[in-house]
Design an enzyme around this catalytic site. Sequence first.
Site, PDB file in Angstrom:
ATOM      1  N   GLU A 414       5.059   0.472   8.477  1.00 16.80           N
ATOM      2  CA  GLU A 414       5.169   1.991   7.885  1.00 16.80           C
ATOM      3  C   GLU A 414       5.416   3.146   8.846  1.00 16.80           C
ATOM      4  O   GLU A 414       4.792   4.013   9.082  1.00 16.80           O
ATOM      5  CB  GLU A 414       3.618   2.316   7.235  1.00 16.80           C
ATOM      6  CG  GLU A 414       3.390   1.316   6.156  1.00 16.80           C
ATOM      7  CD  GLU A 414       1.810   1.533   5.626  1.00 16.80           C
ATOM      8  OE1 GLU A 414       1.652   1.461   4.235  1.00 16.80           O
ATOM      9  OE2 GLU A 414       0.927   1.629   6.404  1.00 16.80           O
ATOM     10  N   GLU A 484       1.608  -7.179   2.368  1.00 18.32           N
ATOM     11  CA  GLU A 484       0.293  -6.786   1.996  1.00 18.32           C
ATOM     12  C   GLU A 484       0.255  -6.837   0.567  1.00 18.32           C
ATOM     13  O   GLU A 484       1.089  -6.228  -0.260  1.00 18.32           O
ATOM     14  CB  GLU A 484       0.125  -5.259   2.210  1.00 18.32           C
ATOM     15  CG  GLU A 484       0.089  -5.134   4.098  1.00 18.32           C
ATOM     16  CD  GLU A 484      -0.318  -3.707   4.609  1.00 18.32           C
ATOM     17  OE1 GLU A 484      -0.935  -2.960   3.541  1.00 18.32           O
ATOM     18  OE2 GLU A 484       0.052  -3.386   5.525  1.00 18.32           O
TER      19      GLU A 484
END
Length: 943
Positions: A414, A484
């Site tokens: 991220e 994820e």
Amino acid sequence: MPTSIDYVTDPSPGHGALPPRAWYADSSANSVSLNGTWDFRLSATADAHDDSFASPAYDADGWSSVSVPGHWVMQGDGAFGAPAYTNVLYPFPVDPPRVPDENPTGDHLRVFDLPGDWPGDGSAVVRFDGVESCARVWLNGTELGEFKGSRLPHEFEVGHLLAPTGNVLAVRVHQWSAGSYLEDQDQWWLPGIFRDVTLLHRPTGGVRDFFTHASYEHTTGLGTLRVDSDVAGRITVPELGVDVPTGEPVTVAVEPWTAETPRLYDGELATAGERVPLRIGFRTVELSDGLIKVNGTPILFKGVNRHEWHPEHGRALDLETMRRDVELMKAHNINAVRTSHYPPHPAFLALCDEYGLWVIDECDLETHGFVEQGWRDNPVDDERWTPALLDRAARTVERDKNHPSIVLWSLGNEAGTGRGLTAMAEWIRARDPERLVHYEGDINCRDTDVYSRMYADHAEVERIGQGVDGGPEKRRRLPFIQCEYAHAMGNGPGGLADYQRLFEKYERLQGGFVWEWIDHGVADERHGYAYGGDFGEELHDGNFVCDGLLFPDRTPSPGLIEFKKVIEPVRIAVDGAAGTVQVTNRYDFRDLSHLAFDWTYEVEGEAVERGTLTVPPLSPGETADVKLSAPATSDGYWTVRALDGDGREVAWGQNSVAVVRNTATLFGGHTSPADGVITLGPATFDARTGDLRAIGDVTLASAPRLDVWRAPTDNDDGASWQSGERLGLLWRKFGLHRMQHRVDGVELDGAALTVRTRVGPASRDIGLRANYRWTADERRLRLTVSVAPEGDWRIPLPRLGVRLGLPVGDLGVRWFGGGPGEAYPDTRDAARLGRWESDVAALHTPYVRPQENGARADVRWAELGGLRIEGEPAYALTARRWTTQQLDAATHRTDLTPGDTLWVHLDHSQQGIGTQSCGPGVLPQYRLTPGPAEFSFTFEQLA
């Protein structure tokens, strides 16, 4: 002239540290651990004190002390500050590379002597394995340098500075630095020297850096070994008869390393001045035919994301805690770990080599907070930061390159996209072309070898599997993983089995990694476990830090038990009618010769016959049908298990047992109302309200009545950034937490009592008509509930059933149904039919933030509180010593205090769980859409 703290806000990685190299714990060279108690002084700012504390003559009298490894905010009983948790937002103004003046700074001092056998020749280095977030180092008054990169090793040359006794190692650690902008990793902000500090002798002619290349050719069974070393020497592997110079390849017949068969060979690198043991695993990683293959075989990741965590020590983990993590993963069929979002302690990777886990090793990088400004000023697209990014990539790869468990390098997490990430990917590929590169944020796969996503819902995952997801051509040719998914926050995650069916159906889908391994609760006397906001943080993200498959004390959650069942490497399908069991090998590499199979035939949960089952040693992907022995009775069910050599259950299967709905009505005499009481069989009722008062000698604390409310789970509430349906909020908006009950009639009809009611929320015109029909015989009381919705219901119900209160007495519970743990419509694969026993307290699942929990599914009958309760059809049982409203109001475990009433929920159905605390919500088939329903319970006082 620059000030003495300019280095804190310098985007560069630092100066003075030696180039990164391979990490190894064992060597013939001497070493001294500098872990232990250090003198410590905390300042509020980076420049509160000058550098005089680094002088050997400095008197640290009056200083405090801390343990190293350790975080100072986890020590000192609050005197050294407190942990702070944010998920995305930086806890300081975003003005890169600057940080606030309020910058907690810890000065550390360690005085040490050299051991008597310390060699007089060669040199020495001091190694820091992890310091958050910026450190400046002195030895005996001489500055060695400063560094950033919290989860990465840094070494300094110190041989010329060492004295036999009285050496003073001084370290100034700043909580905030330019490096903090690269470490916004959804975790507690915890400054300190939290990994080992070690003094290493570097003998003349000793090993500097080396790279073990050990490939495997699956078509021939041959492995090729070559160890490149900065210092020439020899490589020996006695078991293979290998004795060759460094840099020279040798090809021999070997057994390959895989996560299923972690075969390691013990070897040694010997130079003129040092011997270093090697643990060699032969395996080849490649991108072939659009798939990630190891040793020529596509692999399916059944993985977890793992932050390092201990509830008392933060990210300062000891070896046994790391070993416990790996053993728990293996015991629950997990085969892979993504080291979110930084390289772990290197000892953890050695355990992955030993026990067998695929590893995605992630660089110490995340800049998520820049999403708040549309990624403007993001360091990964700012050339000033590129040296720091390359330094982090190099320190990750060089430290960990000799671990066979690592199959992918991850650029970080991220951090948007930019030139810096491209530079990292190019450097990694040039340094290690034998592994693949991963990065989720590269949506067009410019820099990566795998299409990686987070929290894609089931429908999108299926489109990707079918190849109809679109995107650039390169991306369409790459394998897909969910780095994820299935956010394991609170009760859940739901929908795991539905994801796994997709992963196994489509070749392109190569599995995923549940977020995440462990709840990051901080041990706390006030709350049991604390989370964001419990330390007075002005900015925090609450209990979003508690989203693991383990509770903070490493107790497996129901989510982990469910995950183990869903990802079983052996599929066992029992056909009771045919008397056969179909066994399928779902391993990627291993046959089934290492497993033993047994069977049990049970009637109402009682075993009546047992035996062993002979299953062929099926190769991966193969299926066989095996005949079961004929049982002596036909009213039971089979349970078949696969056990490993240690007797640990790897997989199991049962045939379904149909629940025959008994529509017979019990009849018994009743008396007309007298003194406000109606008597029906063994029961008495309030003649005015129709409320059940007692069944035989069991006096009810609260009569059964329709109940639709549950304490919303984290997944019910959803995440603040989600624009879709967030049911916890909608349920409250529609008033389902404050339903009001109205009695419209109490009617005696022959041998039956009927109570007509309406249940609805204030301020709304929606409601539920609920009729209770009671019948009885001399011993038993039967309740049939008929429900019909009224009005415009736009939302599903949380639950549908009845709730009653019993006086607290014997708190033991026995039931025949699903168990032993909790289960909900989309988390029930692990619920095994059987006869179970518990006490009421153990039925409660202690989520760090209390919420709906504890339902036992498919209950045929239960015995508790002096009653036996049978259900038609089977029901979900929940029993606790506090109300749903009290559970809903609690924010921590310690808020729940057992009361004098045992509250029993008998649910006809429940809304599914989903994973909307970060991912998708409940799938349509698990929604509890309001509609007509009828269900029955039969009550009988226990003898």
